[in-house]
Every structure is written in structure tokens, then in C-alpha cells.
Design a protein around this motif. Structure first.
Motif, mmCIF file in Angstrom:
data_model
loop_
_atom_site.group_PDB
_atom_site.id
_atom_site.type_symbol
_atom_site.label_atom_id
_atom_site.label_comp_id
_atom_site.label_asym_id
_atom_site.label_seq_id
_atom_site.Cartn_x
_atom_site.Cartn_y
_atom_site.Cartn_z
ATOM 1 N N GLY A 298 -2.305 8.789 -5.825
ATOM 2 C CA GLY A 298 -3.106 7.653 -5.081
ATOM 3 C C GLY A 298 -2.492 6.280 -5.303
ATOM 4 O O GLY A 298 -2.347 5.330 -4.383
ATOM 5 N N HIS A 299 -1.669 6.275 -6.684
ATOM 6 C CA HIS A 299 -0.985 4.918 -6.892
ATOM 7 C C HIS A 299 0.373 4.808 -5.948
ATOM 8 O O HIS A 299 0.519 3.680 -5.441
ATOM 9 C CB HIS A 299 -0.662 4.795 -8.308
ATOM 10 N N SER B 101 -0.481 2.744 -3.099
ATOM 11 C CA SER B 101 -0.583 1.468 -3.226
ATOM 12 C C SER B 101 0.624 0.713 -3.434
ATOM 13 O O SER B 101 1.035 -0.365 -3.101
ATOM 14 C CB SER B 101 -1.585 1.296 -4.483
ATOM 15 N N PHE C 51 1.691 -5.084 -7.564
ATOM 16 C CA PHE C 51 1.110 -3.756 -7.635
ATOM 17 C C PHE C 51 0.522 -3.903 -9.303
ATOM 18 O O PHE C 51 1.416 -4.148 -10.118
ATOM 19 C CB PHE C 51 1.920 -2.515 -7.759
ATOM 20 N N PRO C 52 -0.591 -3.696 -9.339
ATOM 21 C CA PRO C 52 -1.129 -4.287 -10.954
ATOM 22 C C PRO C 52 -1.792 -3.015 -11.682
ATOM 23 O O PRO C 52 -2.891 -3.144 -11.876
ATOM 24 C CB PRO C 52 -2.188 -5.179 -10.331
ATOM 25 N N PRO C 53 -0.880 -2.157 -12.391
ATOM 26 C CA PRO C 53 -1.576 -1.057 -12.812
ATOM 27 C C PRO C 53 -2.045 -1.256 -14.108
ATOM 28 O O PRO C 53 -1.474 -2.245 -14.847
ATOM 29 C CB PRO C 53 -0.471 0.046 -13.011
ATOM 30 N N GLU C 54 -3.087 -0.848 -14.860
ATOM 31 C CA GLU C 54 -3.674 -0.988 -16.035
ATOM 32 C C GLU C 54 -2.719 0.202 -16.855
ATOM 33 O O GLU C 54 -2.918 1.507 -16.436
ATOM 34 C CB GLU C 54 -5.234 -0.821 -16.121
ATOM 35 N N ASN D 80 -3.100 2.497 -18.779
ATOM 36 C CA ASN D 80 -4.013 3.328 -19.507
ATOM 37 C C ASN D 80 -3.932 4.780 -19.278
ATOM 38 O O ASN D 80 -4.708 5.628 -19.318
ATOM 39 C CB ASN D 80 -5.311 2.915 -19.472
ATOM 40 N N LYS E 151 -8.286 9.059 -13.258
ATOM 41 C CA LYS E 151 -7.552 9.056 -14.632
ATOM 42 C C LYS E 151 -8.210 9.885 -15.768
ATOM 43 O O LYS E 151 -7.664 10.678 -16.482
ATOM 44 C CB LYS E 151 -7.599 7.482 -14.967
ATOM 45 N N THR F 108 -8.527 -1.623 -3.732
ATOM 46 C CA THR F 108 -9.229 -0.709 -3.067
ATOM 47 C C THR F 108 -10.688 -1.156 -2.915
ATOM 48 O O THR F 108 -11.376 -2.070 -3.225
ATOM 49 C CB THR F 108 -9.050 0.675 -3.776
ATOM 50 N N ARG G 83 -8.933 3.821 -0.615
ATOM 51 C CA ARG G 83 -8.218 4.325 -1.366
ATOM 52 C C ARG G 83 -7.675 5.893 -0.914
ATOM 53 O O ARG G 83 -8.641 6.505 -0.117
ATOM 54 C CB ARG G 83 -8.856 4.621 -2.961
ATOM 55 N N LEU G 84 -6.653 6.609 -1.525
ATOM 56 C CA LEU G 84 -6.502 7.901 -1.250
ATOM 57 C C LEU G 84 -7.265 8.867 -1.786
ATOM 58 O O LEU G 84 -7.459 8.716 -3.034
ATOM 59 C CB LEU G 84 -5.027 7.988 -1.268
ATOM 60 N N HIS H 207 -0.516 8.263 -10.404
ATOM 61 C CA HIS H 207 -0.901 9.336 -9.680
ATOM 62 C C HIS H 207 -0.402 9.253 -8.031
ATOM 63 O O HIS H 207 -0.059 7.881 -7.830
ATOM 64 C CB HIS H 207 -2.124 9.929 -10.068
ATOM 65 N N PHE I 240 -8.661 -1.849 1.083
ATOM 66 C CA PHE I 240 -8.526 -0.928 1.881
ATOM 67 C C PHE I 240 -8.751 0.476 0.982
ATOM 68 O O PHE I 240 -9.245 0.521 0.042
ATOM 69 C CB PHE I 240 -6.814 -0.795 2.171
HETATM 70 P P1 ATP Z 1 -9.062 2.874 -13.112
HETATM 71 O O1 ATP Z 1 -10.147 3.854 -12.784
HETATM 72 O O2 ATP Z 1 -8.479 3.180 -14.826
HETATM 73 O O3 ATP Z 1 -9.207 1.436 -13.076
HETATM 74 P P2 ATP Z 1 -7.272 3.041 -11.334
HETATM 75 O O4 ATP Z 1 -6.668 4.415 -10.650
HETATM 76 O O5 ATP Z 1 -7.913 1.991 -10.475
HETATM 77 O O6 ATP Z 1 -7.818 3.371 -12.463
HETATM 78 P P3 ATP Z 1 -5.345 1.190 -11.811
HETATM 79 O O7 ATP Z 1 -4.262 1.209 -13.055
HETATM 80 O O8 ATP Z 1 -6.310 0.238 -12.129
HETATM 81 O O9 ATP Z 1 -5.985 2.545 -11.814
HETATM 82 O O10 ATP Z 1 -4.636 0.955 -10.342
HETATM 83 C C1 ATP Z 1 -3.443 0.216 -10.100
HETATM 84 C C2 ATP Z 1 -3.497 -0.053 -8.739
HETATM 85 O O11 ATP Z 1 -3.638 1.208 -7.924
HETATM 86 C C3 ATP Z 1 -4.864 -0.865 -8.128
HETATM 87 O O12 ATP Z 1 -4.445 -1.755 -7.185
HETATM 88 C C4 ATP Z 1 -5.479 0.424 -7.400
HETATM 89 O O13 ATP Z 1 -6.588 -0.251 -6.558
HETATM 90 C C5 ATP Z 1 -4.505 1.359 -7.018
HETATM 91 N N1 ATP Z 1 -5.062 2.558 -6.765
HETATM 92 C C6 ATP Z 1 -5.823 3.472 -7.795
HETATM 93 N N2 ATP Z 1 -6.123 4.521 -6.858
HETATM 94 C C7 ATP Z 1 -5.694 4.619 -5.911
HETATM 95 C C8 ATP Z 1 -6.096 5.420 -4.683
HETATM 96 N N3 ATP Z 1 -6.281 6.672 -4.918
HETATM 97 N N4 ATP Z 1 -5.495 5.010 -3.580
HETATM 98 C C9 ATP Z 1 -4.801 4.026 -3.593
HETATM 99 N N5 ATP Z 1 -4.620 3.109 -4.477
HETATM 100 C C10 ATP Z 1 -5.310 3.336 -5.526
#
Ligand code: ATP
Ligand code: MG
Length: 593
Positions: free
Chosen positions: A70-71, A74, A59-62, A64, A303, A258, A293-294, A68, A291
Motif C-alpha cells: 500500500g505504501h 503512495s 511521503f510521510p511514513p510513521e 512504527n 500494520k 488517504t 488507499r490500496l 508494505h 485519494f
Molecule cells: P498507521 O495505521 O500506522 O497510520 P499507515 O499504513 O497509515 O499506518 P503511515 O506510516 O502513516 O502508515 O503511512 C505513510 C503514508 O502511506 C501515508 O501517507 C498513508 O496515507 C500512505 N498509505 C498507507 N497505507 C496505504 C495504502 N494501503 N494505500 C495507499 N497509501 C497508503
């Protein structure tokens, strides 16, 4: 034990990702991958123990922003697959952008993933720890003729990129020699040039039908401090370059992302192939799988919009219980178990779709209904006076803590002459089909006596200020013969002398529109003006010492949690997580809130 060691947990429903994983496991694709327990270039893994037949996800969040809902999808997907197939899931901070990232976000992400119930063991990584490798890999690409320094302006680069229907044009700098490119790249890294003066680009094909393969930028100059590497670097890798390398160094087997990254997959594969060819990375290489996204109705999961809601003060901070952040959901009283149930119910698919917010609420209800103890609270109090009950007397009525879980026991509710009931449980002139209190009608005071209404008192403005009744002494719940008194209404109550008034927050959906900001409207115009109401509710004595984050069902009102920030034992403050029924379902808007 299941006979097939690769079979997922019994409850898991198969999906296209599980099918890919099961096929890879059956083919032994990742058997024999060496894993030193520490990411690094291929050479670093020599002699490490074999890690056979396992998958690795991440699970690779940035860092920033706050995570939420959606995360959560994932997170549950990646950690859930690792759990079900006996593999590992890494938590990796994708912190390649020095300008927007902060320690506050790193901490909140760690807290949120833990809270959801997942554990990464020792597998916590930062992309910025691979900057040395990424830099060396870039030099390798230059030396092998796969990258060049472009000195066009950003404007010129955009103009020569072409469109979906027209090919791009080669940069005038595309033919630079490897030696010249290397010299320039090193000087970029040494801080000799201003931001934007040059960029390093992969040398692929300016005529490719896939715009992402038209010599994408891989390194840019940024004179910026990084939250971890400090001032060490003057060049930073682009996300699309960094991400595949991070996956490969960590020996990720299945890199789930996503759908918007589908068009990036050819570059992901191109880059890793080049570096594997050069011996910098080991095979098998990770496979990117996309896959959907939610998307949730009545919510925003971008964000940028979440930051705007917080910074402009439309909500009370990142953990405002109305926000779809995980920090907000936690304060709201949503549960990790409810989120995991939600992830299972919505599944994973390859096509974009919208999930109704009610599905998430139903998951929280299902989880809370099974576990939360029942309590009594009166949110909109009206005095009920039992004229034939002796002044100064009180007694106890026993109420079950959970109707389906007798092992949770019962507690005593004090009963006395003056009670609080809900204002809506009395009508001077009853509408059709109303079975609660009105003059001449009898109801059961839940867990207590049957009372018969005799009338009411009003103030000068005509507002009802107290209701009068008489009780039937032989009707007490649980005593022989009590059931002989047949009544249609059954209402909750609290003894006025024994109940404390406490701040209680009634939260509702943050947006009143199904798709906030649809049709080009400002999404702020769709904020629900009734998303937060604060009342002083009367609570039964057993709630007085609630611990922060303790959750209850307040009978007839919904599920509530003692606020993890503002509530203290002795001085409780409750938040409503979710009502007992979906009041947003079609045709019932008047019932909202
Ligand atoms: P940004 O627009 O800043 O990239 P992001 O929501 O994609 O925002 P990340 O920190 O890059 O944020 O996301 C971390 C992980 O969560 C990624 O693998 C991303 O695909 C997944 N993710 C983000 N939003 C969703 C969502 N709505 N549904 C499912 N997975 C999500
Ligand atoms: Mg992202």
C-alpha cells in the motif's frame, strides 16, 4: 521536449490529482514560493532563492513498522508527481509518537524507498526536528485565544464530545484565561504533571457538525523517551496537529493522503490559517488532497496485522517473501519496475476499491518476462535413461537465454545418457490429450533430441523410479533435418551428472481467502497452508554461480530469484516470485502451487 513545460511524462495517465496540480501550475499558485532548502518558519525563508512553478509533495511514513505494498502506491504517486512536474518529493519521518517508533524501522523505510527507485536528494526530514516550532506555535494559539488546557479526564472528555447526531458540551475549563493556560502548558512541558492530567485543546466549536472540529486535543503529556529527541520533551504533539505544520514548514504544495483523513481536512486548514494569520507560517499554504488507499485481495495491509503475523511466528520475519511488506516482496523476487508498473495500472481515484492480487502478479510477470534470462530447473525429478546413448558420453545443446532478445546470447546445456525430467512429464497410462512421455510416444527434449519412450521401472510399491527411451540421433535441435521429426510434446530436462540439487522455495499467496478475516472471522484462519513449499530442485550448471537477487525464468515454472539472504554464488537458493500463469483465476484451484 514537450511544448508545455508542465506536461507530465508521456506515459502518465491523467487523474484528478494531476488535474489539480496542472490548474495550480497554470494559475501560478506556487510561483514565488521561497524555499531555503531547509524547513523552518516563514522568517527563515527571507532572501532565499525563488523556486518558481514547482510542486512539492512528500511521503510521510510513521517509523512504527515496515513499509508494505500500500505504501508503494503512495510512494510511486508522490515521487512520480514530483518527477513529472519538475518538483521535489520529501521523505519525512512522521515520528511524533515516542512510544512506538524505532531506528530499525527508519532504516528499513529508507532502504525500501531507495529500492523502489526514488531519490529525495537532500530532502530527508524528521517531524521531531520541528518540536520546538510546534511548541512555540501552541503557545501562540494559547495567547491568541485559540487553545486551552483541559483538565478533564479522558473519560469525561469522551463523554462530553457528543455524537454524530448530538453536539458536544463545553469543558468546564474552556474559559480559562490565556495567562492561566500558558502557565499550565509550560508546567506540563516542564514535566510537573502525570500523563493524562491535562491536555492542550484547540478552541474551535463543540457544536460543530464535524466531530474533528470539537476542540481536538493538540498536545498531551507523555513521560517517554523519543528515539531522536531523547528525554527533552514531556509533552508531544498529536498527529493531527503535527502533520499540517510539518507540511507547511516544508512548503509542501500538495499534501496527498488517504481518504480516511477527509474529515480532518477542515482542521488541517483551520490550524494552518490561524498560524499564517499570526505570521508563523508563509502562504500559500499546502493543500490536502485525499485519494483511495490500496486494498489488495488475498493480503492484509494493516500494520497491526502485519506485526501480529511476524511476532506470532506465522511467517519468518519482516522480510518473509510471503509478506506484503516491501522487504518481503524484494526477497520474493518482485521488482521495483513491476511495482511502478502496478502503480500506473491501478491509477489513483477518489473512491475506495479492491485490486485483485493477480493484477500485481501480472505486473511482475510482465516486467520479468521482458528481462529475465531463461534457465532450466527440474523441481520434481524423475530419471530418464536413454538406452541407445553411449555410457560416459556427453555433448552440448545450445539454449537461447531469452527467446525475444537474441543479443543475450545462448548457453550450453550438457546432454548425456541419464537425465532428470519432471515427474509429471511421464504417465504410464496417459490421460486424454496428454502429449508428453508415455510408452510408445515420442517427444522433443527441448533444445536437444527427439526421444521415444520404451517403458519404465517401478519400485516394490509401484512407484515409477525411472523411465526408459531411445533417442533419434538425427533429430538434434538446430541441426539440418531436425525439424522433420514432428512431435506434439516438448519437455525440459537436465543431465543428471551435471545438475546440482539445491534448496528451492515455492511460495504462493499467504492467504487462501480473497478477503482475509471477512465477516468477523479471525484473519489467521484464512492463512494458506500451502504458501511455502521447500523442494530440492535440480538446476542447470549456469545457475550455480547466480548472484543474490539475480532473477530468472525457470522454463515452464515461473520466475525465480536467488535469495538475497541465503543464496551465495556456488551455493544457490532460489525463491519463486510468481508462476508463469495465474493459477488463482477462477476455476483452476487444483493447479495451485
Ligand atoms: P498507521 O495505521 O500506522 O497510520 P499507515 O499504513 O497509515 O499506518 P503511515 O506510516 O502513516 O502508515 O503511512 C505513510 C503514508 O502511506 C501515508 O501517507 C498513508 O496515507 C500512505 N498509505 C498507507 N497505507 C496505504 C495504502 N494501503 N494505500 C495507499 N497509501 C497508503
Ligand atoms: Mg497513517
Amino acid at each position: 521536449m514537450s511544448q508545455d513545460k508542465h506536461a507530465p511524462a508521456a506515459a502518465a495517465v491523467s487523474n484528478f490529482i494531476r488535474q489539480i496540480i496542472e490548474a495550480d501550475l497554470a494559475a501560478g499558485k506556487h510561483a514565488g514560493v521561497t524555499w531555503a532548502g531547509k524547513p523552518g518558519p516563514a522568517a527563515a525563508h527571507a532572501g532565499a532563492p525563488l523556486d518558481t512553478a514547482k510542486i512539492r509533495t512528500r511521503f510521510p511514513p510513521e517509523p512504527n513498522g515496515y513499509l508494505h505494498i500500500g505504501h508503494a502506491k503512495s510512494i510511486c504517486l508522490n515521487f512520480g508527481l514530483a518527477r513529472d512536474y519538475g518538483g521535489a518529493c520529501h521523505l519525512r519521518f512522521d515520528d511524533t509518537n515516542p512510544e512506538k517508533e524505532e531506528q530499525e524501522y527508519v532504516d528499513s523505510i529508507i532502504e525500501a524507498v531507495r529500492w523502489l527507485g526514488f531519490d529525495w536528494g537532500d530532502d530527508l526530514y524528521y517531524a521531531s526536528d520541528y518540536f520546538d516550532f510546534m511548541y512555540a506555535a501552541a503557545e501562540y494559539l494559547i495567547e491568541s485565544g485559540h487553545a486551552y488546557v483541559d483538565s478533564q479526564s479522558a473519560e469525561e472528555m469522551r463523554a462530553s464530545r457528543g455524537t454524530l447526531t448530538e453536539p458536544g458540551r463545553d469543558s468546564p475549563w474552556r474559559g480559562r484565561s490565556a495567562a492561566e493556560n500558558l502557565d499550565l502548558f509550560r508546567r506540563m512541558a516542564a514535566g510537573e504533571f502525570a500523563d493524562g492530567a491535562h491536555v492542550l485543546r484547540a478552541k474551535i466549536d463543540m457544536a460543530s457538525a464535524n466531530i474533528n472540529l470539537r476542540d481536538p486535543a493538540i498536545y498531551r503529556i507523555r513521560h517517554a523517551e523519543h528515539h531522536r529527541s531523547g528525554g527533552k520533551w514531556r509533552v508531544y504533539p498529536m498527529y493531527t496537529y503535527a502533520h499540517p505544520i510539518e507540511d507547511a514548514l516544508e512548503r509542501i504544495s500538495h499534501s496527498l493522503c488517504t481518504l480516511e483523513f477527509e474529515d480532518q481536512r477542515p482542521f488541517y486548514d483551520w490550524l494552518l490559517e490561524r498560524l499564517a494569520e499570526g505570521g508563523l507560517l508563509a502562504r500559500p499554504l499546502p493543500q490536502q488532497i485525499e485519494f483511495a488507499r490500496l486494498n489488495l485481495t488475498y493480503a492484509v495491509l494493516s500494520k497491526r496485522k502485519l506485526i501480529q503475523l511476524v511476532q506470532e511466528g506465522h511467517v519468518d520475519g519482516w522480510d518473509d517473501p510471503r509478506l506484503p511488506t516491501l522487504a518481503g516482496a524484494r526477497r520474493r523476487g518482485y521488482t521495483p519496475e513491476g511495482f511502478r508498473l502496478f502503480a500506473e495500472r491501478i491509477g489513483v481515484a477518489k473512491a475506495d476499491s479492491w485490486i485483485d492480487y493477480g493484477v500485481l502478479e501480472e505486473c511482475m510477470r510482465d516486467d520479468l518476462n521482458a528481462r529475465a534470462e531463461r534457465r532450466v530447473a527440474v523441481l520434481d525429478p524423475l530419471k530418464l535413461i536413454i538406452d541407445n546413448y553411449p555410457q560416459g558420453q556427453s555433448e552440448e545443446c545450445l539454449a537461447p537465454n531469452h527467446p525475444q532478445l537474441p543479443k543475450l546470447g545462448r548457453r550450453a546445456l550438457p546432454f548425456s545418457r541419464e537425465l532428470w525430467i519432471e515427474r509429471e512429464d511421464f504417465e504410464e497410462v496417459p490421460p486424454k490429450g496428454y502429449f508428453r512421455l508415455f510408452p510408445g510416444n515420442a517427444v522433443r527434449l527441448r533444445y536437444g533430441y527427439v526421444v521415444k519412450c520404451t517403458g519404465c521401472e517401478k519400485d516394490a510399491a509401484g512407484k515409477v523410479v525411472a523411465v526408459h527411451c531411445e533417442y533419434l540421433p538425427d533429430s538434434k535441435s538446430g541441426t539440418p533435418g531436425a525439424d522433420a521429426h514432428k512431435v506434439k510434446g516438448n519437455i525440459h530436462w537436465l543431465s543428471a551428472n551435471h545438475a546440482d540439487a539445491c534448496e528451492t522455495r515455492l511460495y504462493d499467496r499467504l492467504f487462501a481467502a480473497e478477503s482475509p478475516g471477512a465477516g468477523g472471522r479471525d484473519f489467521l484462519q484464512d492463512l494458506n497452508p500451502r504458501s511455502k513449499r521447500v523442494v530440492r530442485a535440480f538446476l542447470e550448471p549456469a545457475l550455480k554461480n547466480a548472484r543474490p537477487e539475480e532473477r530468472f525464468q525457470f522454463e515452464r515454472h515461473g520466475y525465480f530469484v536467488a535469495d538475497r539472504v541465503d543464496s551465495k554464488p556456488g551455493a544457490p537458493v532460489f525463491n519463486r516470485a510468481v508462476t508463469l500463469k495465474d493459477s488463482w483465476a477462477a476455476g483452476d484451484p487444483a493447479q495451485r502451487g
